[in-house]
Scaffold this active site. Structure first.
Site, PDB file in Angstrom:
ATOM      1  N   CYS A  40       0.865  -1.244   0.045  1.00  0.00           N
ATOM      2  CA  CYS A  40      -0.367  -0.105   0.132  1.00  0.00           C
ATOM      3  C   CYS A  40       0.691   1.445   0.119  1.00  0.00           C
ATOM      4  O   CYS A  40       2.052   1.416   0.367  1.00  0.00           O
ATOM      5  CB  CYS A  40      -0.845  -0.452   1.141  1.00  0.00           C
ATOM      6  SG  CYS A  40      -1.796   1.859   1.490  1.00  0.00           S
ATOM      7  N   HIS A  41       0.043   2.698   0.035  1.00  0.00           N
ATOM      8  CA  HIS A  41       0.966   3.324  -0.918  1.00  0.00           C
ATOM      9  C   HIS A  41       1.768   3.907   0.565  1.00  0.00           C
ATOM     10  O   HIS A  41       2.636   4.812   1.279  1.00  0.00           O
ATOM     11  CB  HIS A  41       0.510   4.467  -1.164  1.00  0.00           C
ATOM     12  CG  HIS A  41       0.552   6.302  -2.037  1.00  0.00           C
ATOM     13  ND1 HIS A  41       0.396   7.210  -0.675  1.00  0.00           N
ATOM     14  CD2 HIS A  41       1.498   6.369  -2.292  1.00  0.00           C
ATOM     15  CE1 HIS A  41       1.487   8.472  -0.727  1.00  0.00           C
ATOM     16  NE2 HIS A  41       1.998   7.624  -2.075  1.00  0.00           N
ATOM     17  N   THR A  42       1.007   3.482   1.837  1.00  0.00           N
ATOM     18  CA  THR A  42       0.688   4.311   2.768  1.00  0.00           C
ATOM     19  C   THR A  42       2.605   3.139   3.626  1.00  0.00           C
ATOM     20  O   THR A  42       3.461   4.151   4.474  1.00  0.00           O
ATOM     21  CB  THR A  42      -0.486   3.615   4.604  1.00  0.00           C
ATOM     22  OG1 THR A  42      -1.612   4.523   3.579  1.00  0.00           O
ATOM     23  CG2 THR A  42      -0.013   4.535   5.976  1.00  0.00           C
ATOM     24  N   HIS A  62       0.936  -3.295   6.930  1.00  0.00           N
ATOM     25  CA  HIS A  62      -0.601  -3.616   7.291  1.00  0.00           C
ATOM     26  C   HIS A  62      -1.907  -4.106   6.543  1.00  0.00           C
ATOM     27  O   HIS A  62      -3.014  -3.818   6.929  1.00  0.00           O
ATOM     28  CB  HIS A  62      -0.785  -2.196   7.551  1.00  0.00           C
ATOM     29  CG  HIS A  62      -1.700  -1.186   6.496  1.00  0.00           C
ATOM     30  ND1 HIS A  62       0.067  -0.383   5.671  1.00  0.00           N
ATOM     31  CD2 HIS A  62      -2.186  -0.722   5.605  1.00  0.00           C
ATOM     32  CE1 HIS A  62      -0.496   0.332   4.235  1.00  0.00           C
ATOM     33  NE2 HIS A  62      -1.808   0.327   4.509  1.00  0.00           N
ATOM     34  N   GLU A  63      -1.784  -4.339   5.243  1.00  0.00           N
ATOM     35  CA  GLU A  63      -2.952  -4.932   4.343  1.00  0.00           C
ATOM     36  C   GLU A  63      -2.276  -6.584   4.389  1.00  0.00           C
ATOM     37  O   GLU A  63      -2.425  -6.935   2.447  1.00  0.00           O
ATOM     38  CB  GLU A  63      -2.638  -4.344   3.113  1.00  0.00           C
ATOM     39  CG  GLU A  63      -4.250  -3.730   2.392  1.00  0.00           C
ATOM     40  CD  GLU A  63      -4.002  -3.114   0.745  1.00  0.00           C
ATOM     41  OE1 GLU A  63      -4.457  -1.917   1.138  1.00  0.00           O
ATOM     42  OE2 GLU A  63      -3.479  -4.153  -0.327  1.00  0.00           O
ATOM     43  N   CYS A  92     -13.092  -2.357  18.943  1.00  0.00           N
ATOM     44  CA  CYS A  92     -13.206  -3.618  20.724  1.00  0.00           C
ATOM     45  C   CYS A  92     -14.460  -3.655  20.398  1.00  0.00           C
ATOM     46  O   CYS A  92     -14.763  -4.149  21.657  1.00  0.00           O
ATOM     47  CB  CYS A  92     -12.199  -1.794  21.780  1.00  0.00           C
ATOM     48  SG  CYS A  92     -13.002  -0.543  22.415  1.00  0.00           S
ATOM     49  N   CYS A  95     -15.953   1.015  23.740  1.00  0.00           N
ATOM     50  CA  CYS A  95     -15.081   1.978  23.890  1.00  0.00           C
ATOM     51  C   CYS A  95     -16.174   3.190  23.180  1.00  0.00           C
ATOM     52  O   CYS A  95     -17.395   2.569  22.679  1.00  0.00           O
ATOM     53  CB  CYS A  95     -13.820   2.907  22.848  1.00  0.00           C
ATOM     54  SG  CYS A  95     -13.714   3.088  21.447  1.00  0.00           S
ATOM     55  N   CYS A  98     -16.618   3.030  19.642  1.00  0.00           N
ATOM     56  CA  CYS A  98     -17.918   2.253  18.774  1.00  0.00           C
ATOM     57  C   CYS A  98     -18.386   1.875  19.122  1.00  0.00           C
ATOM     58  O   CYS A  98     -19.324   0.983  18.137  1.00  0.00           O
ATOM     59  CB  CYS A  98     -15.983   0.693  19.614  1.00  0.00           C
ATOM     60  SG  CYS A  98     -14.763   0.852  18.975  1.00  0.00           S
ATOM     61  N   CYS A 106     -11.579   3.653  16.770  1.00  0.00           N
ATOM     62  CA  CYS A 106     -11.623   3.127  18.586  1.00  0.00           C
ATOM     63  C   CYS A 106     -10.319   3.550  18.793  1.00  0.00           C
ATOM     64  O   CYS A 106      -9.193   3.608  18.569  1.00  0.00           O
ATOM     65  CB  CYS A 106     -11.536   1.255  17.860  1.00  0.00           C
ATOM     66  SG  CYS A 106     -10.935   0.103  19.827  1.00  0.00           S
ATOM     67  N   ARG A 110      -4.840   2.943  20.773  1.00  0.00           N
ATOM     68  CA  ARG A 110      -4.106   3.927  19.831  1.00  0.00           C
ATOM     69  C   ARG A 110      -3.393   4.427  19.847  1.00  0.00           C
ATOM     70  O   ARG A 110      -2.412   4.238  19.849  1.00  0.00           O
ATOM     71  CB  ARG A 110      -5.890   5.405  19.614  1.00  0.00           C
ATOM     72  CG  ARG A 110      -5.383   6.540  18.764  1.00  0.00           C
ATOM     73  CD  ARG A 110      -6.782   6.661  18.335  1.00  0.00           C
ATOM     74  NE  ARG A 110      -6.392   7.839  16.767  1.00  0.00           N
ATOM     75  CZ  ARG A 110      -7.195   7.445  16.517  1.00  0.00           C
ATOM     76  NH1 ARG A 110      -7.287   6.651  15.449  1.00  0.00           N
ATOM     77  NH2 ARG A 110      -6.805   8.446  14.945  1.00  0.00           N
ATOM     78  N   CYS A 169      -7.199  -2.347   4.070  1.00  0.00           N
ATOM     79  CA  CYS A 169      -6.548  -0.784   3.552  1.00  0.00           C
ATOM     80  C   CYS A 169      -7.716   0.068   2.882  1.00  0.00           C
ATOM     81  O   CYS A 169      -9.021   0.558   2.833  1.00  0.00           O
ATOM     82  CB  CYS A 169      -5.948  -0.776   3.396  1.00  0.00           C
ATOM     83  SG  CYS A 169      -5.217   1.007   3.895  1.00  0.00           S
ATOM     84  N   ARG A 362      -2.656  -2.881  -7.775  1.00  0.00           N
ATOM     85  CA  ARG A 362      -2.035  -3.307  -5.774  1.00  0.00           C
ATOM     86  C   ARG A 362      -0.889  -4.675  -6.551  1.00  0.00           C
ATOM     87  O   ARG A 362      -1.546  -5.672  -7.106  1.00  0.00           O
ATOM     88  CB  ARG A 362      -2.712  -3.324  -5.307  1.00  0.00           C
ATOM     89  CG  ARG A 362      -3.362  -3.963  -4.214  1.00  0.00           C
ATOM     90  CD  ARG A 362      -1.938  -2.659  -3.543  1.00  0.00           C
ATOM     91  NE  ARG A 362      -3.158  -1.612  -2.026  1.00  0.00           N
ATOM     92  CZ  ARG A 362      -3.575  -0.913  -2.074  1.00  0.00           C
ATOM     93  NH1 ARG A 362      -3.015  -0.011  -3.363  1.00  0.00           N
ATOM     94  NH2 ARG A 362      -3.801  -0.305  -1.442  1.00  0.00           N
TER      95      ARG A 362
END
Length: 368
Positions: A40-42, A62-63, A92, A95, A98, A106, A110, A169, A362
Site C-alpha cells: 500500500c502507498h501508506t 498492514h494490508e 474493541c 469504547c 465503538c 476506536c 490507539r 485498507c 495493487r
C-alpha cells in the site's frame, strides 16, 4: 519462533528481509500466519520518511490476510484455523467511539499502536534481543505476526486471501467513504478524484449505493478504464480544468458528492470546488504530505458545501469488513481487476517501484 520479515531500518533505504524473533501471543493477542499482503502507498509513505509519525526499525505492511495459528488467553472470537483480515483500525466494541455509529476511530489501543507497540506497551518482534516495533499494529510484511484480537476481522473461508487482503485498507477505505462517510443516496451525481485503490473503491461504493452518475478523474487513461469497469459513467483526464469540466457535465451545478483519493491538497481543493452549491459534500480520503494545508475559499462553504474527512472509510472493521468480503463473493465487487502483480516477500521493494511507476493498482505479496 524465527520468522522472515521486511525490516525498515533507515528512512529512504530499501527494506531488508531478515530473520527475526517473534514471541508467543500474550493475553488478548493472536498469532497469524500471513498468506497474502498488499503493498500500500501508506507503507511507501512511511518508508520514504515523509510520514511525520514514522519510526524505525519496524516491520512494515498492514494490508494482510492469513490464518490464525494460535490464540492467547482470553481470546474468544477467534480460534486456530480461522481466516482473518488484519485491521490497522481496530474495533474493541466497548469504547465510547465503538459504541457510537458516527465514527470508527476506536480508542482502546490507539496510543500504544501509534508508538509501535502492542496494547501492553511492548513488542513481540525482536532482533538479537533488541525490540523491533510493530507498524500500524499489524506488521504484515512478515511470514507471521502477532496482533490484538480486536484488530482482526474473521472472514469467510471461501474468500481467496490474496483478494481478501485488499479489504484491509485501500478498498474498504474507498467503499466506506461512499457508503459510511458520505452516505451516497440513490440517483445522485458523484465525482471521484483519483483512480488508485481508494478511488476505485469509492467508485464501486457509489455504484453500490445507487448513484445515477459517477464521474472519475485521473491522469491515467488505463486507470480511467478500470474506473468504468467499477461503475464510472463518465471519465475526465485530470488537470487545472477538471472542475470546469465537471460543472459542464452537471448543468453548472457540480456533484452531490465529491471524493478525493490522491493525497494532493490541490486536488482536495478541486473536490470542494466541484461539490454542488447548497448541499454538496466533499469527502477527503487522501493523506497529504508533511506540513501541507488545505486552502479553501470560505464562500464555498457559506453557500452550503461541506467537507468531511474519512479514515478507513468509517469502517468498523470487525463488523463491516466481513460484510464487504461477502459482497465480493456475491459478485457485487470486482476485486480481481485490482491485483496487478504477484510478488514474493523478497521482492517487496519491487512493489514500491511498481507503485511509484503507477504500474497497476495493487501488488500483492504471496507467502504460499
Amino acid at each position: 519462533m524465527k520468522i522472515r520479515a521486511a525490516v525498515l531500518d533507515d528512512f529512504g533505504a530499501p527494506l531488508a528481509v531478515q530473520e527475526l524473533d517473534l514471541a508467543e501471543p500474550n493475553a488478548g493477542e493472536v498469532l497469524v500466519r500471513l498468506v497474502a499482503c498488499g503493498v500500500c502507498h501508506t507503507d511507501l509513505y512511511t518508508a520514504s520518511g515523509a510520514d511525520p509519525s514514522g519510526y524505525a526499525p519496524t516491520v512494515l505492511g498492514h494490508e494482510g490476510a492469513g490464518v490464525v495459528e494460535r490464540v492467547g488467553d482470553g481470546v474468544t472470537s477467534l480460534a486456530a484455523g480461522d481466516h482473518v483480515v488484519t485491521l490497522f483500525s481496530p474495533q474493541c466494541r466497548e469504547c465510547i467511539h465503538c459504541r457510537d455509529a458516527r465514527t470508527n476511530l476506536c480508542l482502546a489501543i490507539r496510543d500504544q499502536q501509534n508508538k509501535g507497540y502492542l496494547p501492553d506497551g511492548t513488542t513481540r518482534l525482536s532482533r538479537d534481543g533488541e525490540p523491533i516495533r510493530h507498524f500500524m499494529g499489524t506488521s504484515t510484511f512478515a511470514e507471521y505476526t502477532v496482533m490484538p484480537e480486536i484488530a482482526l476481522a474473521k472472514v469467510s473461508d471461501d474468500a481467496p486471501l490474496d483478494r481478501a487482503c485488499l479489504f484491509a485498507c485501500g478498498l474498504s477505505t474507498g467503499l466506506g467513504a461512499a457508503i459510511n462517510t458520505a452516505k451516497v443516496e440513490p440517483g445522485s451525481t458523484c465525482v471521484v478524484f483519483g483512480a488508485g485503490m481508494v478511488g476505485l473503491g469509492a467508485v464501486a461504493g457509489c455504484r453500490l449505493q445507487g448513484a445515477e452518475r459517477i464521474v472519475c478523474v485521473d491522469l491515467s487513461d488505463e486507470r480511467l478504464e478500470l474506473a468504468r469497469g467499477q461503475g464510472a459513467t463518465d471519465t475526465i483526464t485530470g488537470g487545472p480544468d477538471a472542475v470546469q469540466r465537471i460543472l459542464d457535465l452537471t448543468d453548472g451545478f457540480g456533484a452531490d458528492y465529491a471524493f478525493e483519493a490522491t493525497g494532493s491538497v490541490h486536488v482536495m481543493r478541486q473536490a470542494v470546488e466541484s461539490a454542488r452549491m447548497g448541499w454538496g459534500l466533499a469527502t477527503v480520503c487522501g493523506v497529504a504530505g508533511k506540513g501541507e494545508t488545505l486552502d479553501v475559499v470560505p464562500r464555498l462553504l457559506i453557500t452550503g458545501r461541506r467537507v468531511a474527512g474519512s479514515s478507513f472509510g468509517g469502517v468498523k472493521g470487525r463488523d463491516q469488513v466481513p460484510q464487504f468480503v461477502e459482497r465480493y463473493l456475491a459478485g457485487d465487487i470486482d476485486v480481481d481487476a485490482f491485483v496487478s502483480h504477484k510478488l514474493t516477500l523478497d521482492e517487496v521493494n519491487r512493489g514500491f517501484e511498481l507503485m511509484e511507476a503507477q504500474d497497476g493498482i495493487r501488488s500483492v505479496i504471496d507467502f504460499a
